[in-house]
Design a protein around this motif. Structure first.
Motif, PDB file in Angstrom:
ATOM      1  N   HIS A 178      32.475  48.653  33.163  1.00 36.99           N
ATOM      2  CA  HIS A 178      31.458  48.328  32.408  1.00 36.99           C
ATOM      3  C   HIS A 178      32.813  48.634  30.933  1.00 36.99           C
ATOM      4  N   MET A 179      33.497  50.150  31.274  1.00 35.63           N
ATOM      5  CA  MET A 179      34.330  50.518  30.210  1.00 35.63           C
ATOM      6  C   MET A 179      35.002  49.308  29.517  1.00 35.63           C
ATOM      7  N   LEU A 180      35.897  48.526  31.120  1.00 36.79           N
ATOM      8  CA  LEU A 180      36.229  47.379  30.886  1.00 36.79           C
ATOM      9  C   LEU A 180      35.821  46.383  29.643  1.00 36.79           C
ATOM     10  N   ASP A 181      34.711  45.720  30.610  1.00 35.36           N
ATOM     11  CA  ASP A 181      34.146  44.794  30.361  1.00 35.36           C
ATOM     12  C   ASP A 181      33.968  45.048  27.984  1.00 35.36           C
ATOM     13  N   GLN A 182      33.760  46.197  27.983  1.00 40.36           N
ATOM     14  CA  GLN A 182      33.736  46.847  26.324  1.00 40.36           C
ATOM     15  C   GLN A 182      34.839  46.144  25.826  1.00 40.36           C
ATOM     16  N   SER A 183      36.072  47.010  26.529  1.00 39.89           N
ATOM     17  CA  SER A 183      37.038  47.013  25.499  1.00 39.89           C
ATOM     18  C   SER A 183      37.586  45.442  25.747  1.00 39.89           C
ATOM     19  N   GLN A 184      36.803  44.667  26.243  1.00 34.40           N
ATOM     20  CA  GLN A 184      37.253  43.033  26.300  1.00 34.40           C
ATOM     21  C   GLN A 184      36.565  42.896  25.247  1.00 34.40           C
ATOM     22  N   GLN A 185      35.907  43.053  24.439  1.00 35.53           N
ATOM     23  CA  GLN A 185      34.081  43.389  23.675  1.00 35.53           C
ATOM     24  C   GLN A 185      35.045  43.500  22.208  1.00 35.53           C
ATOM     25  N   ARG A 186      35.318  43.920  22.869  1.00 36.78           N
ATOM     26  CA  ARG A 186      36.484  44.528  21.074  1.00 36.78           C
ATOM     27  C   ARG A 186      37.885  43.961  20.165  1.00 36.78           C
ATOM     28  N   LEU A 187      38.455  43.606  21.938  1.00 35.33           N
ATOM     29  CA  LEU A 187      39.381  42.910  21.780  1.00 35.33           C
ATOM     30  C   LEU A 187      38.497  41.313  21.231  1.00 35.33           C
ATOM     31  N   THR A 188      37.618  40.896  21.221  1.00 31.49           N
ATOM     32  CA  THR A 188      36.847  39.243  21.081  1.00 31.49           C
ATOM     33  C   THR A 188      36.888  39.845  20.205  1.00 31.49           C
ATOM     34  N   LYS A 189      36.015  40.697  19.098  1.00 24.19           N
ATOM     35  CA  LYS A 189      35.458  40.706  17.963  1.00 24.19           C
ATOM     36  C   LYS A 189      37.273  40.905  17.616  1.00 24.19           C
ATOM     37  N   ILE A 190      38.057  41.354  17.309  1.00 26.27           N
ATOM     38  CA  ILE A 190      39.300  41.831  16.287  1.00 26.27           C
ATOM     39  C   ILE A 190      39.776  40.695  16.823  1.00 26.27           C
ATOM     40  N   TYR A 191      40.601  40.316  17.743  1.00 27.79           N
ATOM     41  CA  TYR A 191      41.618  39.331  18.190  1.00 27.79           C
ATOM     42  C   TYR A 191      40.592  38.101  19.034  1.00 27.79           C
ATOM     43  N   PRO A 192      40.105  36.953  18.307  1.00 32.58           N
ATOM     44  CA  PRO A 192      39.344  35.832  19.286  1.00 32.58           C
ATOM     45  C   PRO A 192      40.443  34.785  20.380  1.00 32.58           C
ATOM     46  N   TYR A 193      41.721  34.883  19.634  1.00 32.37           N
ATOM     47  CA  TYR A 193      42.408  33.798  19.415  1.00 32.37           C
ATOM     48  C   TYR A 193      43.444  34.298  20.954  1.00 32.37           C
ATOM     49  N   ARG A 194      43.592  35.745  20.767  1.00 33.13           N
ATOM     50  CA  ARG A 194      43.997  36.580  22.063  1.00 33.13           C
ATOM     51  C   ARG A 194      43.351  36.694  22.862  1.00 33.13           C
ATOM     52  N   ALA A 195      42.260  37.278  22.705  1.00 29.18           N
ATOM     53  CA  ALA A 195      41.042  36.897  24.413  1.00 29.18           C
ATOM     54  C   ALA A 195      40.744  35.837  25.106  1.00 29.18           C
ATOM     55  N   LYS A 196      40.736  34.822  24.254  1.00 27.47           N
ATOM     56  CA  LYS A 196      40.236  33.186  24.442  1.00 27.47           C
ATOM     57  C   LYS A 196      41.415  33.167  25.733  1.00 27.47           C
ATOM     58  N   GLN A 197      42.724  33.342  25.212  1.00 22.39           N
ATOM     59  CA  GLN A 197      44.080  32.775  25.809  1.00 22.39           C
ATOM     60  C   GLN A 197      44.220  33.606  27.247  1.00 22.39           C
ATOM     61  N   ILE A 198      43.706  34.900  27.069  1.00 25.08           N
ATOM     62  CA  ILE A 198      43.435  35.868  28.666  1.00 25.08           C
ATOM     63  C   ILE A 198      42.292  34.721  29.216  1.00 25.08           C
ATOM     64  N   GLU A 199      41.296  34.559  28.622  1.00 21.07           N
ATOM     65  CA  GLU A 199      40.398  34.345  29.039  1.00 21.07           C
ATOM     66  C   GLU A 199      40.584  32.936  29.928  1.00 21.07           C
ATOM     67  N   ARG A 200      41.555  32.066  29.308  1.00 18.17           N
ATOM     68  CA  ARG A 200      42.453  31.212  30.506  1.00 18.17           C
ATOM     69  C   ARG A 200      43.268  31.455  31.525  1.00 18.17           C
ATOM     70  N   GLN A 201      43.561  32.747  30.801  1.00 19.98           N
ATOM     71  CA  GLN A 201      44.660  33.263  32.385  1.00 19.98           C
ATOM     72  C   GLN A 201      43.988  33.973  32.973  1.00 19.98           C
ATOM     73  N   TYR A 202      43.192  34.205  33.247  1.00 19.79           N
ATOM     74  CA  TYR A 202      42.162  35.060  34.387  1.00 19.79           C
ATOM     75  C   TYR A 202      41.166  34.701  34.207  1.00 19.79           C
ATOM     76  N   PRO A 203      40.567  33.297  34.929  1.00 16.16           N
ATOM     77  CA  PRO A 203      39.201  33.127  34.804  1.00 16.16           C
ATOM     78  C   PRO A 203      38.555  33.959  35.268  1.00 16.16           C
ATOM     79  N   LEU A 204      37.119  33.849  35.502  1.00 16.79           N
ATOM     80  CA  LEU A 204      36.106  34.479  36.623  1.00 16.79           C
ATOM     81  C   LEU A 204      35.507  33.774  37.567  1.00 16.79           C
ATOM     82  N   PRO A 205      35.613  34.819  39.032  1.00 19.98           N
ATOM     83  CA  PRO A 205      35.616  33.488  39.589  1.00 19.98           C
ATOM     84  C   PRO A 205      33.697  33.142  39.776  1.00 19.98           C
TER      85      PRO A 205
END
Length: 205
Positions: A178-205
């Motif tokens: 939950h803590m890590l998911d909240q961190s991802q939400q903050r990243l998406t809010k401030i750095y959306p492009y970088r968050a999208k890059q990580i999502e593509r690189q590390y897709p959820l199963p």
């Protein structure tokens, strides 16, 4: 004359000590600069070519530079972190180990934390280093928690948390996930492009 010499002697000693400190600082900065040039070059090449690998002799030269920088300024947490980053680059090739097989980069990150315990980047990088060794254990969890406590809005902290939260989803306990998911939400809010890059690189199963 003898008394006069005794009067100026402390000043000479202090001057010599100051000169020695300044000289050590200059030498340390030279080695630091060389090390950072190699690290930046490797990062650039890796971004352009995912298959890029570091030449072993070049890596050894860079590690020697980091060691020399730290030898001249042994109390510097920044230089300890720099050395740890060089060691991290050797992990993929199996170079960052002692003769007994112990991971050198983990010790380097631990030393960086000891020198600057309030620095979130050291904790975050230490967690990432343990993950690279598949050490998903209590020290790994503690490092992530401390990084989040100390620098919840720092970009590198959020990026590492997002990567680890996605890669190890299903392996982590619920509060940590939950803590890590909240961190991802903050990243998406401030750095959306970088968050999208990580999502593509590390897709959820």
């Amino acid at each position: 004359m003898y008394k006069r010499w005794l009067m100026v002697l402390p000043g000479i000693v202090l001057l010599a000590a100051a000169f020695n400190t300044a000289w050590n600082l200059v030498q340390s900065e030279v080695w630091r600069s060389q090390t950072e040039v190699f690290l930046n070059h490797w990062e650039t090449e890796t971004n352009e070519d995912a298959g890029f690998t570091v030449d072993k002799e070049e890596w050894q030269l860079t590690l020697a530079g980091a060691d020399n920088a730290l030898e001249n300024m042994p109390g510097s947490p920044d230089l300890q972190m720099l050395r740890a980053k060089v060691l991290d680059r050797g992990v993929k090739n199996g170079w960052s180990v002692t003769d007994s097989g112990e991971p050198m980069e983990l010790d380097a990150w631990q030393q960086a934390i000891v020198l600057r315990p309030g620095w979130p980047y050291s904790w975050s990088s230490y967690a990432l280093a343990r993950a690279q060794r598949s050490l998903i254990d209590q020290p790994f969890e503690l490092a992530l928690v401390r990084a989040d406590q100390l620098g919840p809005w720092e970009q590198q902290v959020m990026e590492n948390a997002t990567i680890l939260g996605r890669y190890y989803r299903g392996w982590l306990n619920e509060p940590l996930q939950h803590m890590l998911d909240q961190s991802q939400q903050r990243l998406t809010k401030i750095y959306p492009y970088r968050a999208k890059q990580i999502e593509r690189q590390y897709p959820l199963p």
